[in-house]
Design an enzyme around this catalytic site. Sequence first.
Site, short mmCIF file in Angstrom:
data_model
loop_
_atom_site.label_atom_id
_atom_site.label_comp_id
_atom_site.label_asym_id
_atom_site.label_seq_id
_atom_site.Cartn_x
_atom_site.Cartn_y
_atom_site.Cartn_z
N SER A 60 28.15 -31.80 50.51
CA SER A 60 29.27 -32.42 49.79
C SER A 60 30.59 -31.76 50.13
O SER A 60 30.75 -30.54 49.98
CB SER A 60 29.03 -32.29 48.27
N HIS A 120 30.42 -37.82 51.07
CA HIS A 120 29.43 -37.90 52.14
C HIS A 120 29.75 -39.16 52.96
O HIS A 120 29.49 -40.29 52.51
CB HIS A 120 28.01 -38.00 51.56
N HIS A 166 20.04 -37.61 48.95
CA HIS A 166 19.52 -36.82 47.83
C HIS A 166 18.50 -37.63 47.04
O HIS A 166 18.60 -38.86 46.97
CB HIS A 166 20.66 -36.44 46.87
N TYR A 186 18.34 -37.82 43.92
CA TYR A 186 18.94 -38.48 42.76
C TYR A 186 19.60 -39.81 43.12
O TYR A 186 19.95 -40.61 42.25
CB TYR A 186 19.94 -37.57 42.05
N GLU A 187 19.79 -40.06 44.44
CA GLU A 187 20.34 -41.37 44.84
C GLU A 187 19.27 -42.46 44.75
O GLU A 187 19.59 -43.65 44.90
CB GLU A 187 20.89 -41.29 46.27
N ALA A 195 26.89 -27.67 48.91
CA ALA A 195 27.72 -27.11 47.84
C ALA A 195 26.77 -26.79 46.69
O ALA A 195 25.86 -27.57 46.40
CB ALA A 195 28.77 -28.11 47.39
N MET A 243 21.21 -29.49 44.77
CA MET A 243 20.39 -30.69 44.65
C MET A 243 19.93 -31.21 46.01
O MET A 243 19.65 -32.40 46.17
CB MET A 243 21.21 -31.81 43.94
N SER A 244 19.87 -30.32 46.99
CA SER A 244 19.51 -30.80 48.33
C SER A 244 18.89 -29.69 49.16
O SER A 244 18.38 -28.72 48.64
CB SER A 244 20.79 -31.29 49.03
N ASN A 260 31.32 -23.97 42.34
CA ASN A 260 31.61 -23.78 40.91
C ASN A 260 30.69 -22.68 40.39
O ASN A 260 29.64 -22.41 40.99
CB ASN A 260 31.36 -25.07 40.13
N HIS A 282 31.88 -32.85 40.00
CA HIS A 282 31.86 -33.12 41.44
C HIS A 282 33.25 -33.00 42.06
O HIS A 282 33.38 -32.60 43.22
CB HIS A 282 31.27 -34.51 41.70
O1 LIG Z 1 24.69 -32.40 49.46
P1 LIG Z 1 25.07 -31.24 48.58
O2 LIG Z 1 23.87 -30.45 48.12
O3 LIG Z 1 26.13 -30.37 49.17
O4 LIG Z 1 25.74 -31.89 47.27
C1 LIG Z 1 25.98 -31.11 46.12
C2 LIG Z 1 24.87 -31.33 45.17
C3 LIG Z 1 25.20 -32.67 44.61
O5 LIG Z 1 24.79 -33.66 45.50
C4 LIG Z 1 26.69 -32.64 44.55
C5 LIG Z 1 27.11 -32.27 43.16
O6 LIG Z 1 28.50 -32.11 43.10
O7 LIG Z 1 27.11 -31.62 45.46
N1 LIG Z 2 22.49 -28.59 40.72
C1 LIG Z 2 23.75 -28.27 41.04
N2 LIG Z 2 24.24 -28.73 42.21
C2 LIG Z 2 25.52 -28.40 42.50
N3 LIG Z 2 26.27 -28.71 43.60
C3 LIG Z 2 27.47 -28.14 43.43
N4 LIG Z 2 27.53 -27.48 42.26
C4 LIG Z 2 26.31 -27.63 41.66
C5 LIG Z 2 25.76 -27.15 40.45
O1 LIG Z 2 26.39 -26.45 39.65
N5 LIG Z 2 24.47 -27.50 40.19
#
Ligand SMILES: O=P(O)(O)O[C@@H]1C[C@H](O)[C@@H](CO)O1
Ligand SMILES: Nc1nc2[nH]cnc2c(=O)[nH]1
Length: 333
Positions: free
Chosen positions: A76, A107, A129, A131-132, A159, A262-263, A286, A300
């Site tokens: 992200s 993305h 992801h 969650y999509e 991220a 989340m990835s 964050n 986000h």
């Molecule tokens: O694809 P990533 O893991 O960088 O994306 C992060 C996790 C969530 O998809 C999104 C949350 O802000 O950022």
């Molecule tokens: N699960 C999760 N994914 C993130 N991607 C960017 N920040 C976060 C977070 O605080 N938690």
Amino acid sequence: MGGGCEAINWSLHQEARIDDWLNFNVKQPADPSSPFIMLSVSEIVSAESYEECRTTADWLLSNTQVRPTVGIVCGSGLGGLAEKIKDPQVFKYCDIPNFPRSTVHGHAGQLVFGTLKGKPCVCMQGRFHLYEGHTIQKITLPMRVFKLMGVETVILTNAAGGLNQDYKVGDVMILKDHINMPGFAGINPLAGPNDDRFGVRFPCMSDAYDRELRQLAHDVASELGYDNFLREGVYCVVGGPSFETIAECRMLHSLGADAVGMSTVHEVIVARHAEMRVFALSLISNRSVMDYDSQEKANHKEVLETGMMRAEQLEKLVSTMVTRLEPIDNNAF
Ligand SMILES: O=P(O)(O)O[C@@H]1C[C@H](O)[C@@H](CO)O1
Ligand SMILES: Nc1nc2[nH]cnc2c(=O)[nH]1
């Protein structure tokens, strides 16, 4: 117990019950124009099969002269890395056979072929992801396509939230290990029949994050003067898309996780199954909220803003690492 696969002797009664189950659960929709196409069990089992990945790899290789040895996945807000690729050839995910669609802001949803400091590479500008709503096989299909195109090393970025209280927003964490929370519930990209053409049934994960590549990252970061924001730690993947509660953050941290996202982990498992070298890093976008009195709220927007703030250094770190990657000596033992 025999050494090989024991043939299962279904009784006639059991076979009848299986037929009943199949008829009830995977029957074709009553209305043929229905948008809900039911997959048969065999299609579910074979989804993202070797043949599908081969079709996608062959389609791509027939449309580009580039023969990538490095595959990069931009998380992200980190898609800027793909802009550094020279002589880019861009394929939108929606034009690539069997590729899912990116739906997350930040993305771009395109595959970029070209050279990075002279090294032939392919870069995913945007990833998929759970969650999509994609299946775990679908979100990791690109890893198998990379393998079939000849990629030897994958570099994954994401991220993540900083669980480790020493971490600051903007820090970069090299992944030294991961915790696959969904895996504990059986959500694993390797679940189902194993295709030996990709890898073994039970791949080792204790060496998932290549030690030499991690050392290379530290060396390059020191040369570039990035030591003050470079970390190394454990990444924990959760399903998302909701960010964690305070109790969940505290639990994950107590389990040894330094960052949560989340990835990435699903891609790492498939990449290691296919015996590609793996390097991964998290941009701490964050700080995870660990205190009930805190006013901070993960969002986000902040994730994307932090990506923009740190993008230049990340691009420099990864591109310099790519310059120094040595080809894998397949004769080494
Ligand atoms: O694809 P990533 O893991 O960088 O994306 C992060 C996790 C969530 O998809 C999104 C949350 O802000 O950022
Ligand atoms: N699960 C999760 N994914 C993130 N991607 C960017 N920040 C976060 C977070 O605080 N938690």
